[in-house]
Scaffold this active site. Structure first.
Site, PDB file in Angstrom:
ATOM      1  N   GLU A 164      15.338 -13.587  24.795  1.00  0.00           N
ATOM      2  CA  GLU A 164      15.354 -15.089  24.739  1.00  0.00           C
ATOM      3  C   GLU A 164      17.046 -15.348  24.233  1.00  0.00           C
ATOM      4  O   GLU A 164      17.520 -14.427  23.442  1.00  0.00           O
ATOM      5  CB  GLU A 164      14.624 -15.598  23.498  1.00  0.00           C
ATOM      6  N   ARG A 165      17.640 -16.142  25.155  1.00  0.00           N
ATOM      7  CA  ARG A 165      18.875 -16.459  25.071  1.00  0.00           C
ATOM      8  C   ARG A 165      19.873 -14.972  25.161  1.00  0.00           C
ATOM      9  O   ARG A 165      20.939 -15.163  24.536  1.00  0.00           O
ATOM     10  CB  ARG A 165      19.239 -17.161  23.646  1.00  0.00           C
ATOM     11  N   ASN A 207      10.465 -15.551  17.853  1.00  0.00           N
ATOM     12  CA  ASN A 207       9.085 -16.076  18.508  1.00  0.00           C
ATOM     13  C   ASN A 207       8.378 -14.770  18.779  1.00  0.00           C
ATOM     14  O   ASN A 207       8.274 -14.417  19.945  1.00  0.00           O
ATOM     15  CB  ASN A 207       9.428 -16.741  19.659  1.00  0.00           C
ATOM     16  N   LYS A 284       9.453 -16.878  11.498  1.00  0.00           N
ATOM     17  CA  LYS A 284       9.699 -18.226  11.930  1.00  0.00           C
ATOM     18  C   LYS A 284       8.473 -18.888  11.840  1.00  0.00           C
ATOM     19  O   LYS A 284       7.641 -18.389  12.626  1.00  0.00           O
ATOM     20  CB  LYS A 284      10.143 -18.072  13.352  1.00  0.00           C
ATOM     21  N   GLU A 288       8.636 -25.066  16.225  1.00  0.00           N
ATOM     22  CA  GLU A 288       8.566 -24.894  17.695  1.00  0.00           C
ATOM     23  C   GLU A 288       7.464 -24.368  18.039  1.00  0.00           C
ATOM     24  O   GLU A 288       7.198 -23.252  18.855  1.00  0.00           O
ATOM     25  CB  GLU A 288       9.835 -24.373  18.145  1.00  0.00           C
ATOM     26  N   ARG A 332      16.429 -35.028  13.379  1.00  0.00           N
ATOM     27  CA  ARG A 332      16.018 -33.505  13.037  1.00  0.00           C
ATOM     28  C   ARG A 332      17.211 -32.728  11.995  1.00  0.00           C
ATOM     29  O   ARG A 332      16.688 -32.120  11.368  1.00  0.00           O
ATOM     30  CB  ARG A 332      16.172 -32.916  14.135  1.00  0.00           C
ATOM     31  N   LYS A 356      20.429 -21.564   9.465  1.00  0.00           N
ATOM     32  CA  LYS A 356      21.290 -21.466  10.675  1.00  0.00           C
ATOM     33  C   LYS A 356      22.698 -22.124   9.895  1.00  0.00           C
ATOM     34  O   LYS A 356      22.786 -23.070   9.089  1.00  0.00           O
ATOM     35  CB  LYS A 356      21.091 -22.504  11.742  1.00  0.00           C
ATOM     36  N   ASP A 361      21.654 -26.940  15.833  1.00  0.00           N
ATOM     37  CA  ASP A 361      21.097 -25.522  16.533  1.00  0.00           C
ATOM     38  C   ASP A 361      22.458 -24.822  17.371  1.00  0.00           C
ATOM     39  O   ASP A 361      22.435 -24.981  18.571  1.00  0.00           O
ATOM     40  CB  ASP A 361      20.065 -25.987  17.512  1.00  0.00           C
ATOM     41  N   GLU A 383      22.456 -17.448   8.978  1.00  0.00           N
ATOM     42  CA  GLU A 383      21.962 -17.324  10.415  1.00  0.00           C
ATOM     43  C   GLU A 383      23.128 -17.583  11.344  1.00  0.00           C
ATOM     44  O   GLU A 383      23.241 -18.972  11.629  1.00  0.00           O
ATOM     45  CB  GLU A 383      20.606 -17.434  11.034  1.00  0.00           C
ATOM     46  N   GLU A 389      24.565 -19.062  23.366  1.00  0.00           N
ATOM     47  CA  GLU A 389      23.386 -19.749  24.060  1.00  0.00           C
ATOM     48  C   GLU A 389      24.211 -21.338  24.494  1.00  0.00           C
ATOM     49  O   GLU A 389      23.850 -21.743  25.466  1.00  0.00           O
ATOM     50  CB  GLU A 389      22.158 -20.212  22.937  1.00  0.00           C
TER      51      GLU A 389
END
Lengths: 696, 696
Positions: A164-165, A207, A284, A288, A332, A356, A361, A383, A389
């Site tokens: 992912e990414r 994830n 996580k 999401e 958010r 993060k 993001d 993080e 990304e």
């Protein structure tokens, strides 16, 4: 005999040529002959023969023989100029468990370089530091120890081999053929990480699939742990919170349910039986679509502490703060703070909250995350994203060292006090634990990172995790010298290019504090017009709020008031559009197109000119690189020229599409001398990229 | 000066060591020094300087310098022992466009090796052949030309970088970064293919996306075509039949619709403007959900001929015969024959029908496809699978040269005449076109094919496509000598192992003619019990039909009568269970468990013992390999030992699971001395592999 040797060497000379393809595999550990006449040690003396000391000796042998062009011997005593590795019998407190001292001296009449440490891993770090110092022209003598305890890569790698990414090929972990087949590349991965002080790696995507906690996958992970162990690297796993249901057959994953707690305890015991130095879990949860304690009406600390208890004093839980509720809140930006701040001090001692760098993001520019100023009783782990990304994937040059430094040096005014930089918060002087994580940019591409310059982001992350107060410029200089050449005709312009590069990307993608304008899902290319996603805060229009009157996200009191999550003194950075750093302008303020910026130009003109400047700078990078041709091997020269060509083309696309779109909102003419977008807005909107990488 | 040179060489010797990692990247083109004292040429003389001649000269330089340990010069005239490349001014008919002659002789008082051909590509093939002959100890003089015109790889590579049925990492084609970024690996791919005579490559999956025909993807493909062209390799694309709808906005893809025909003509013109030597289209139509002419009530030849017309004399259409109707017929074995035979002779001159080696789907053993004996008026192109979808992925050793040879040597009795081997049909002596395709086993794995021994299958495919009557044993010998060592202590046992290996796999997976017993979808591991898929002929139970009385698929007149699709004389191979080769027994016959096999044992015992033998042989391969340790570098020795360990374990799993399942049907005891399966049938049924590779 002499002729035979000569013939043999001639043969090797001939054969060596094709094998020396500069494909980037060697990273910053190339160890090419030094031009300087400085005499180098000819032997390595080490008393111990542990796996870690062996790794240090092997690296010194490899490095010194490469740099000097001589055979380097290994000896028990000093009878030639030597590097001497010594574990201190009386521990030196300042070095901790991972620090080292390097000192020049003499022994048995020979010049020696002494590397001393309290531990084997300190010796390995010292060996890498010594090699780095030789290559970068630093003095030999030094004492150093890491300022952060957990220095981790986070691999968002899936069990099916996708990442992912990820923009550097497939996952490095060949789960399918592990544990039997052990790719020699795993060892080179460990060497590269140890060389920059990384001491842990989370193998699987946040994830997470529960399968990664099953016995077959633990056996596979154990082989990686065995390979990494001599290099001081512990492995960690992302844990799926609902694993007790999926694997254990339980009806619930409620963290207060005794059966659930027992399941995790047994699972932790099973892991430690296979991986005695297992580092712990990254989680996580309730974000999401991932399961978490809130599914059962419990809190984040209920979930984190339950896992912490299962691990006991054997490992840590890294609980991610990147959460946002299923119900859309007003902004958010505010959610992680709202959810976590009230629970400061309620996490178990072996829990870190992983935050993060910014509240949205990993955008090309974000103000530091307000949580860094807000949870003094909790160890906060940084993080960063190393994979790009949102900064042009692996085909745009954007040196992130400069980005990381910008965040780390920001003052949070934690507890209302000045001098509490993000770096200092992350170093966690109040806490037993501290940590920094980087989402890896590593894959099966031969050059590891998808492009040669992206190797620098891996390097810079490691160096800044070791010392969050380090200098991005110095780190870029080290990297350029070791990866290419110490020739200042190369290093000076290339480091300047690197230091500017991330600003250039921000300018052509998201100038003046704009953010999250990337196209749907895959985040490739501009999509400021996107307004049709499942929830408002997934849409670029939610973030820029452009209309015929103005643009920007009002996060002051008249808007979402996210600004109030910062300390009062930190708020002053951004509260007043007139006095603030305009690179954050539209992050915090919604302003009229006529708003007069510091340049004296109206906001509309300033926005367009910044897009234009970014695209021009991206194009100009190609010229700088073209001038580097005399100093670089043909293979890497060409590859980098190719990616810079892609970047220039895509920067122009970003500029053109963005100007076309925002002009459709502002209805204003372009400033004098600025070229109109090459194509129509409809054209840019029509582009689709179903095969964009990293979207898994 | 002398000391400098010496120091330099010493340096290179030192540095060379790590660079010489034997990771398999060099394939059979390693060019390691020859032990023999045979003097080798010291110069290469070539008159021309075309890209193809340059490639031949470069390969000879690389090869001869590696093999001799001397610098090899390039000259315009002979003044030292030389290889002389000459394009014949008067064409030599027997050589055709791709053949070559190699002759030893003398010129200007020097020994020379003359390579002559009608064309540049003939010279390149001659150069590779000469290097091969030196390395394998063959005499220098030879004349050779390919017997098949189109020798193609089929890549089942998707645009997102995954590879359907790929077990060697991701797709080699970096579609995302093409056309800008040109991986040097593309050139090595072309070298490797040219060295075995492959002259074309279909870049994308037969389950094609229309996007591969859009301008951006054609630009990317054009870069690959440019890279491959000097090596005599043309590119082809799989074409999605419905592209006129998806890309052209038409309402239909009816091949008789004038707008559709015009669309394809314009598309072909667009392709040829970018790729002047584009080879043509491969089409999977009306098969497994792919669109095709039958969607519009048209025939296969309507579709194929329409595309053939669009290409004109510029390229070919390869129309796949692997079709089966949406409605389930009585036996899938019969469908391709039923659909295609009636249309023999109705295809345009630039159409080939591409037929899989057998009528089901690349099973470990299949009788040759009945179409090979049934369409004398149509050029039939062979489709072999090089990637081992059904033979243990990349982790089982199964040398497919032996499989290909078995198929190619079978006599079809085409037109009722003896001597019409499949090879002769494929050579297509009646036709202007002939072809052989191999579904590639190549990916981004450093060793290209996922395992070292799988390189041999790529090699054998190429050599047999050049000459379908070649010997699998000789080809294995060549490959082993070049890839490892010519030492007979290595070559003899390893070639024996290779020649036996596919039989071993058939024994532990699908003995006695059983087929399609692999687990659902991913085809990994045993699944003889699977009976729940969407249509009957996707289920293993459809193929083995085991119950308490017996087992096997009756394809004689009392059953599906598929046997009648073969010529009467070919039918005799398999019509009588008593006289036939029992390795095909249950492919054609349903027999009682008590049926007495040639060994005198009842079928049940024979089946169990064959499974047992296969598993034992797989285990024994490890011992043979262990004895090869003195002759192999440590890196490849270890990697191969690892895959053989996987194979032995999985062979036992196949044996145990299959015996457990079939015993649940037969209800019979195991023959004396045969160990019971290690675990219960329920255990084997419970295993799932959601992350099995190649399932895209």
């Amino acid at each position: 005999m002499r002729r035979l040797i000569h013939a043999l060497c001639a043969l090797v000379c001939l054969l060596a040529a094709p094998a020396f393809a500069e494909d980037g595999y060697d990273l910053w550990l190339r160890y090419k002959p030094l031009a300087s006449a400085e005499p180098l040690p000819r032997a390595i003396v080490a008393q111990d023969n542990t796996p870690t000391v062996k790794a240090a000796v092997a690296e010194l042998q490899r490095g010194l023989s490469g740099l000097s062009g001589r055979r380097i011997s290994v000896a028990k005593n000093v009878s030639a100029p030597s590097v001497v590795l010594t574990r201190l019998t009386t521990p030196e407190a300042g070095l901790g468990n991972e620090g080292y001292m390097i000192r020049e001296g003499r022994q048995n009449g020979q010049p020696v370089v002494r590397i001393r440490a309290n531990s084997d891993i300190g010796l390995l770090y010292g060996a890498f530091a010594y090699l780095r110092r030789i290559q970068t022209g630093a003095t030999t003598d030094t004492t150093d120890a890491p300022k952060v305890r957990l220095r981790l890569l986070n691999h968002w790698d899936n069990l099916d081999g996708t990442v992912e990414r990820g923009y550097a090929g497939a996952s490095l972990w060949d789960w399918w053929r592990l544990p039997d087949l052990q790719d020699p590349r795993y060892t080179d991965y460990a060497r590269a990480n140890a060389s920059i002080g990384i001491n842990g790696t989370v193998l699987n995507n946040v994830n997470a699939k529960a399968a990664s906690l099953t016995a077959p996958y633990l056996d596979k992970a154990a082989v990686l742990a065995d390979t990494f162990r001599p290099y001081g690297i512990r492995i960690y796993l992302s844990a799926r919170f609902s694993a007790p249901i999926e694997l254990g057959g339980l009806k619930t994953a409620d963290p207060l349910d005794p059966a659930v707690r027992a399941w995790w305890k047994a699972k932790a015991d099973e892991i430690y039986a296979k991986i005695p130095d297992f580092g712990g879990f990254l989680v996580k949860a309730n974000s999401e679509g991932q399961p978490g304690p809130q599914d059962y009406g419990r809190t984040h600390e209920d979930g984190a502490n339950m896992l912490a208890e299962a691990l006991g004093n054997r490992g840590v839980v890294m609980w991610r703060a990147f959460v946002y509720k299923a119900e859309v809140a007003d902004d958010r930006h505010k959610q992680a703070y709202s959810e976590f701040k009230p629970h400061d001090g309620q996490f178990a001692p072996n829990v870190l909250v992983q935050v993060k760098n910014g509240a949205i993001d990993f955008q090309p520019r974000e103000p530091f995350h307000p949580l860094f100023g807000a949870m003094p009783k909790t160890p906060l782990m940084m993080e960063f994203q190393i994979t790009k990304e949102y900064l042009g994937f692996a085909t745009h040059l954007a040196y992130l060292g400069q980005y990381y430094e910008e965040t780390l040096r920001a003052d949070t005014f934690q507890n209302g006090q000045t001098g509490w930089s993000v770096a200092r918060v992350v170093e966690g002087e109040h806490h037993a634990l501290s940590g920094m994580a980087g989402v890896a940019n590593i894959g099966t591409d031969r050059n590891w990172s998808g492009s040669h310059f992206d190797q620098a982001n891996w390097y810079a992350f490691g160096r800044l995790a070791w010392n969050p107060q380090g200098s991005a410029h110095d780190i870029a200089t080290e990297w350029a010298k070791m990866t290419f050449t110490p020739d200042p005709r190369f290093v000076t312009p290339v480091v300047a290019l690197m230091m500017r590069s991330r600003e250039t990307v921000a300018d052509y993608m998201t100038p003046l504090g704009l953010h999250h304008l990337m196209d749907t899902g895959h985040h490739y290319g501009p999509g400021p017009w996107v307004d049709n996603l499942g929830r408002p805060d997934w849409n670029p229009v939610y973030y820029h709020k452009a209309d015929d009157k103005g643009i920007g996200f009002d996060r002051t009191r008249t808007g979402s008031d996210a600004l109030s999550q910062y300390d009062l003194q930190a708020q002053k950075f951004w509260a007043d559009p007139k006095s603030m750093d305009e690179r954050y302008l539209l992050w915090f303020h919604h302003l009229s197109w006529d708003y007069k910026t510091r340049s004296g130009r109206p906001l509309w003109d300033e926005l367009v000119l910044t897009y234009d400047k970014g695209a021009k700078e991206a194009a100009a990078m190609q010229q700088t690189w073209a001038e580097m041709k005399p100093y670089v091997d043909a293979e890497r020269f060409k590859a980098i020229a190719s990616t810079l060509r892609i970047q220039a083309r895509e920067a122009k696309w970003w500029r053109d599409a963005s100007i076309a779109y925002f002009q459709s909102k502002s209805g204003r003419p372009l400033p004098a001398g600025v070229a109109a977008p090459e194509k129509s807005l409809d054209y840019y909107k029509s582009l689709t990229f179903p095969y964009a990488p990293g979207h898994h």
